[in-house]
Structure formats: structure tokens, C-alpha cells
Write an enzyme that holds these catalytic residues in place. Structure first.
Site, PDB file in Angstrom:
ATOM      1  N   LYS A   1      74.354  -8.179 -91.812  1.00 38.07           N
ATOM      2  CA  LYS A   1      75.689  -8.826 -92.449  1.00 38.07           C
ATOM      3  C   LYS A   1      75.485  -8.038 -93.792  1.00 38.07           C
ATOM      4  O   LYS A   1      74.562  -8.417 -94.742  1.00 38.07           O
ATOM      5  CB  LYS A   1      76.599 -10.041 -92.735  1.00 38.07           C
ATOM      6  CG  LYS A   1      76.647  -9.745 -91.469  1.00 38.07           C
ATOM      7  CD  LYS A   1      77.265 -11.964 -90.927  1.00 38.07           C
ATOM      8  CE  LYS A   1      77.871 -12.575 -90.172  1.00 38.07           C
ATOM      9  NZ  LYS A   1      79.626 -11.506 -89.464  1.00 38.07           N
ATOM     10  N   ARG A  53      79.773 -14.848 -78.659  1.00 41.29           N
ATOM     11  CA  ARG A  53      79.709 -14.843 -77.204  1.00 41.29           C
ATOM     12  C   ARG A  53      78.705 -15.297 -76.288  1.00 41.29           C
ATOM     13  O   ARG A  53      79.520 -15.221 -75.227  1.00 41.29           O
ATOM     14  CB  ARG A  53      80.806 -13.670 -76.898  1.00 41.29           C
ATOM     15  CG  ARG A  53      79.932 -12.322 -77.755  1.00 41.29           C
ATOM     16  CD  ARG A  53      80.466 -11.065 -77.014  1.00 41.29           C
ATOM     17  NE  ARG A  53      81.254 -10.567 -78.822  1.00 41.29           N
ATOM     18  CZ  ARG A  53      82.092  -9.975 -79.449  1.00 41.29           C
ATOM     19  NH1 ARG A  53      82.054  -9.584 -78.096  1.00 41.29           N
ATOM     20  NH2 ARG A  53      82.474 -10.026 -80.416  1.00 41.29           N
TER      21      ARG A  53
END
Length: 421
Positions: free
Chosen positions: A200, A274
């Protein structure tokens, strides 16, 4: 300071002010529109002016307005001291709510250095054990033991950190040893998310201590439900890891084969939530619970779709979606359903594995939140009703008119209400 809620307009010299002061008391002047939003905004103004101890007085306060005030009054530095009004049962409910929300808020706002994955699991288990006593039992699976138990998603995401990943398995059972499990809860517990090799930018990484907000939400919700006399068996699974870069970190192009046989190509290491939830959902399915609820700060796509005042919900069951909306409304929280169809399970294709963990485009591409939910669906028992909550409203990157910077705990009451149903 005494805080009085009134439908009267302010005196002329106050103009259009929604908060006024007279003789050492503050008045919140309700106008046409959303009264709960007005109360929460007024509470933010009062706290921003330096107030930390207040008493809610007068006849117009009820459960929802008092809770809205508490949410606006809380900051990352503390919830403040609020003297409730109303009958004894209402005051107890508000006190229990605030204790549970404060626990979640403190966890989410904690520094990543102080909240390692095992620490998150341990804190959550001990807090619930303090509330539930001998009705609560648990174990924490950590490090290489995760591989032995075939929880390969949590292990893969967390192996890049020196601090081991962990899964908390907690059982709240007030009914006896052989009682069926009524609900299984799953929480994403990424204590810090650098994005891994799909790293990020700094501005996107700064608030990533909040990425365990799903774990805090389901833990606080279970604690609140137990305080309210929950009389059903519930199992809780927290999927805890730090997503960091090192010579041991998982990589793009890796293939993970899960306990249920589904193989997953990693095309984005920043779609790690996930991957850990896949383990938790399989563990939840193994309990035989007819209802599985997971909560996670999962996708930026959900945030773009519903904004910061709603949580996005997904389920193959339209009845469960409607029930969740009704329960959220009953506790004055906001949820909104986003699409989830069987074909969403195929929206992250891979030439090398059964599926990929995302699409190799920025943000996961169009429909990213639904595609993420479709990925999770691979790991849910077809015999269970399943609700996925994407917590778009769980954290404020900076202070605004409704929330102080940091955790909001929006979603705790909705999950608790579903547990108590």
C-alpha cells in the site's frame, strides 16, 4: 454538565445554533430531519469543546438518542463519562453497550505494535471468559500448528511476520456439552496490513491498524449478547495475522490449497482478508451451525458503494438480508445489501487454480465487493445460512461531524441483535 434535549428553537440571539448554553446547562435543539444524526453531531461538538463528563437530563431522551449521543461523544482517548437517564433496565442496557463498544474501540485503536495476532486472540478470549465464566472455553492455534490443522490461509498471510499468526476457536455454551451450535461467528483479525508485496501507499497504510475491526466487532457483539442473557450455543473464530513483507512472506503467483480442496492463486497479496476468512468460514461450517456470520473490513469497493455511514451486507438468502436490515434498524444502525449471485463465485478466475483471490486490476475491478463475497462463498457450507458483513462504516480515518477519528464500532449492535433473535 447537564445535557437537555429539546424541541424548542434556540433563543433569537443564538441564531440557528443547534447547541446552546444557559445557566451551566447545554441544550440540543432538535429540528426537522434525522434526530439521531443531529444528536450525534451535537455530542461531537460538545466533546470537541472539552467536555468529558455529562449527565443526560429531561424527558425527551430515549434509548436510541442516548446511544447516538454516546457514539458522538466517544473518542480514541476514551468514551467519556455519561450519566444515563431512564429506567433501570434502559440504563443497564446502555452501560452494557458502552462497555462492549469501548472494548472494541480500544482494540481497533490500539497501535499495531501493541496488538500482535496472538495478543488479539488472547485479549478477546479473556474478555469473553470474564463475561461468560465457565460457559466459555477456548483454544488458540498459532504458528506452525496452523499448518498441522490445515488452516493454510491464516498461516500464509501471517508467515511474513516474526510474530506468529493465530486462530482463536471459542465456544460459548450455556446449554450443556452436547447442545447444537446455533450461530458461528467469524472475524477478520489482520492486526496490521502493509499490503504485502502488493504494498500500500503510506496514506493507505496509515489506518491499517483497523484491519482487525471484523474480529473486534464479532467479539464485542458476542460479549454484549452474553451480558443480555444469551441462551444459545455460539462458536467464535478469529483469523489473526500481520500482513508484512519479508523473505518468508507469501508471494504473488503462490497457490494455496485449502482444507476443502479449493485451490487459490494469489494475484494480490493485499486481498489477504478473504484468504484468512476462508479458514474461518470452513471452521464455522464444521460446527454444523445453521447460521454463519462473518464480519470484516474487507474491500474499498464496499466503502465506495455505500459510503461511511452504512455497512454492506451480502447473503445468498434474501430472507436473511431482510432480517438483518430489520435488526439493524431496530438498533439504529445502517446496513445495505449489495449483489451476490452464484456467478460471483466465478468472477476471479485463474488459469492455474480453481479460483484467484482477486482480479489482477486496481481495486479488484468492477463489482469488487461482490466478487470478494463470491470468493468467500466457496468456503461456506451449503447447509447453512450465511451473512457476510463488509464493515465500510467501522473506522473513520479522520474526525468528522459524526465520529471522532478511529473506531466507530458501527455494526456491533446489529450482530448482537442477530445473535439474540
Amino acid at each position: 454538565m447537564k445535557i437537555i434535549l429539546t424541541n424548542d428553537a434556540p433563543a433569537a440571539h443564538w441564531g440557528k445554533a443547534d447547541v446552546t448554553f444557559e445557566q451551566g446547562q447545554a441544550y440540543i435543539h432538535l429540528q426537522a430531519g434525522d434526530h439521531l444524526r443531529q444528536v450525534q453531531q451535537a455530542a461531537r461538538k460538545l466533546r470537541s469543546q472539552g467536555l468529558s463528563q455529562v449527565a443526560l437530563c429531561g424527558e425527551h431522551w430515549e434509548l436510541h438518542t442516548q446511544w447516538a449521543f454516546a457514539q458522538g461523544f466517544a473518542t480514541a482517548k476514551g468514551a467519556g463519562e455519561i450519566q444515563w437517564t431512564g429506567d433501570e433496565s434502559m440504563q443497564k442496557l446502555l452501560t452494557d453497550r458502552l462497555a462492549s463498544a469501548s472494548f472494541a474501540r480500544q482494540q481497533i485503536n490500539e497501535t499495531p505494535e501493541n496488538l500482535a495476532p496472538v495478543t488479539l486472540a488472547s485479549q478477546s478470549a479473556k474478555w469473553l471468559a470474564e463475561i461468560g465464566g465457565d460457559k466459555v472455553s477456548y483454544r488458540i492455534i498459532e504458528g506452525e500448528e496452523l499448518l498441522q490443522q490445515k488452516w493454510i490461509g491464516i498461516h500464509a498471510v501471517g508467515r511474513g511476520s516474526e510474530r506468529p499468526p493465530a486462530m482463536l476457536e471459542l465456544d460459548y455454551n450455556p446449554l450443556g456439552e452436547d447442545a447444537p451450535v446455533s450461530v458461528a461467528l467469524v472475524g477478520k483479525g489482520i492486526t496490521f496490513d502493509s499490503g504485502g508485496y502488493s504494498i500500500k501507499a503510506s496514506e493507505g497504510m496509515l489506518g491499517m491498524k483497523c484491519d482487525m475491526g471484523g474480529a473486534a466487532t464479532v467479539t464485542a457483539a458476542l460479549g454484549l449478547a452474553i451480558k443480555s442473557g444469551l441462551n444459545k450455543r455460539v462458536k467464535l473464530f478469529l483469523c489473526c495475522a500481520e500482513n508484512l513483507i519479508s523473505g518468508h512472506a507469501y508471494k504473488l503467483g503462490d497457490i494455496l490449497t485449502y482444507k476443502n480442496g479449493v485451490s487459490v492463486e494469489v494475484v494480490n497479496t493485499d486481498a489477504e482478508g478473504r484468504l484468512v476468512l476462508a479458514d474461518g468460514l470452513q471452521a464455522a461450517s464444521e460446527t454444523g451451525a445453521p447460521l454463519i456470520i462473518d464480519a470484516a473490513t474487507l474491500t474499498g469497493a464496499a466503502l465506495m458503494a455505500v459510503g461511511t455511514n452504512y455497512n454492506a451486507i451480502f447473503s445468498p438468502s434474501s430472507e436473511l438480508l431482510a432480517r438483518t436490515q430489520a435488526k439493524a434498524a431496530s438498533v439504529a444502525e445502517r446496513v445495505w445489501p449489495l449483489p451476490l449471485d452464484p456467478w460471483h463465485k466465478e468472477m476471479c478466475p485463474s488459469p492455474y487454480a480453481d479460483t484467484a483471490n482477486s482480479r489482477p486490476v486496481k481495486g479488484g475491478g468492477a463489482g469488487g465487493a461482490s466478487n470478494a463475497a463470491g470468493f468467500l462463498w466457496h468456503f461456506v457450507s451449503p447447509d447453512a445460512q450465511w451473512l457476510h458483513v463488509d464493515l465500510a462504516a467501522a473506522f473513520a480515518d479522520s474526525a468528522n461531524g459524526l465520529w471522532a477519528a478511529g473506531a466507530t464500532t458501527h455494526g456491533v449492535l446489529t450482530v448482537a441483535a442477530l445473535l439474540e433473535d
